[in-house]
Design a protein around this motif. Structure first.
Motif, PDB file in Angstrom:
ATOM      1  N   ASN A 115       0.815  -1.223   0.000  1.00 12.90           N
ATOM      2  CA  ASN A 115       0.000   0.000   0.000  1.00 12.90           C
ATOM      3  C   ASN A 115       0.844   1.267   0.000  1.00 12.90           C
ATOM      4  O   ASN A 115       0.747   2.115   0.884  1.00 12.90           O
ATOM      5  CB  ASN A 115      -0.944   0.008   1.204  1.00 12.90           C
ATOM      6  CG  ASN A 115      -2.034  -1.044   1.112  1.00 12.90           C
ATOM      7  OD1 ASN A 115      -2.228  -1.666   0.060  1.00 12.90           O
ATOM      8  ND2 ASN A 115      -2.747  -1.261   2.198  1.00 12.90           N
ATOM      9  N   ASP A 143      -4.233  -1.216  -2.607  1.00 12.00           N
ATOM     10  CA  ASP A 143      -4.335  -0.031  -3.455  1.00 12.00           C
ATOM     11  C   ASP A 143      -3.748  -0.361  -4.834  1.00 12.00           C
ATOM     12  O   ASP A 143      -3.739  -1.516  -5.246  1.00 12.00           O
ATOM     13  CB  ASP A 143      -3.643   1.167  -2.795  1.00 12.00           C
ATOM     14  CG  ASP A 143      -2.148   0.923  -2.585  1.00 12.00           C
ATOM     15  OD1 ASP A 143      -1.623  -0.120  -3.040  1.00 12.00           O
ATOM     16  OD2 ASP A 143      -1.510   1.787  -1.945  1.00 12.00           O
ATOM     17  N   GLU A 167       1.058   3.361  -2.944  1.00 14.45           N
ATOM     18  CA  GLU A 167       0.795   3.950  -4.251  1.00 14.45           C
ATOM     19  C   GLU A 167       1.163   5.435  -4.341  1.00 14.45           C
ATOM     20  O   GLU A 167       1.585   5.915  -5.403  1.00 14.45           O
ATOM     21  CB  GLU A 167      -0.685   3.778  -4.639  1.00 14.45           C
ATOM     22  CG  GLU A 167      -1.665   4.508  -3.735  1.00 14.45           C
ATOM     23  CD  GLU A 167      -3.122   4.354  -4.159  1.00 14.45           C
ATOM     24  OE1 GLU A 167      -3.370   3.620  -5.140  1.00 14.45           O
ATOM     25  OE2 GLU A 167      -3.997   4.963  -3.523  1.00 14.45           O
TER      26      GLU A 167
END
Length: 204
Positions: free
Chosen positions: A12, A44, A14
């Protein structure tokens, strides 16, 4: 020419990944380099970003089918690495990859089997959160007592290993306990250990 495998567990991230990857790809080393990113079943768009960026930069992307933790991602990366040396790199801006060449030098000179990058040595750039500082110092002190090795920063991300030494370890910790397991193993085999200062910029 020797090769360094750089293992990057990702979960996670991003928002950081595009800029982070650009920074990583600019790293200059006195060796060949192999970047291996392991996505730990991010929720994500981290995996999609990694796959798109890998086409541009040519690094490897491994996908965990379910979230297993940082330790499991690192173990997967170690298994896949083909370099003579291996370093673990977090997928954030807390650690400066420009510190890696100096950490690699004792290994290239055959003076060490593993090099730890310490956030707590006096010549490092120290910007620490009080809570995390004392937790890290406590865990390091406990590790020193049990392992018989004096370190200033057992929990550091930056640990550079001879690949054959790291691959010989029967690592099982799937989460952050892998830091303790790595240190316990090098104590057991009496590996030659260096500890050098690094810069550190904790997240807010």
């Amino acid at each position: 020419m020797p090769k360094l495998s750089l293992i990057v567990p990702v979960y996670n991230e991003e928002k950081l990944l595009p800029e982070l990857i650009e920074r990583f790809m600019k790293l200059s080393l006195p060796t060949e380099k192999e970047w291996i990113f392991i996505d730990d079943a991010s929720k994500d768009q981290s995996l999609a970003i990694l796959e798109a960026e890998s086409k541009k930069h040519g690094f490897r992307v491994l996908k965990q089918e379910k979230n297993q933790g940082k330790g499991a991602a690192i173990i997967r990366g170690i298994q896949a690495a083909t370099g003579d040396y291996i370093v673990i790199q977090d997928a954030d801006f807390e650690y400066d990859p420009n510190d890696i060449p100096s950490l690699l030098e004792p290994l290239l000179q055959n003076k060490a089997d593993v090099v730890y990058g310490s956030r707590f040595k006096k010549s490092s750039l120290q910007v620490h959160r009080t809570y995390h500082y004392f937790i890290n110092r406590f865990l390091t002190s406990m590790s020193n007592l049990l392992s018989g090795i004096y370190l200033t920063d057992m929990e550091t991300c930056y640990k550079v290993f001879r690949a054959d030494l790291l691959k010989s370890m029967n690592l099982t910790s799937q989460r952050f306990g892998i830091e303790v397991e790595l240190t316990a193993y090098i104590a057991k085999v009496r590996a030659r250990i260096y500890e050098l200062p690094i810069s550190y910029f904790p997240r807010t």
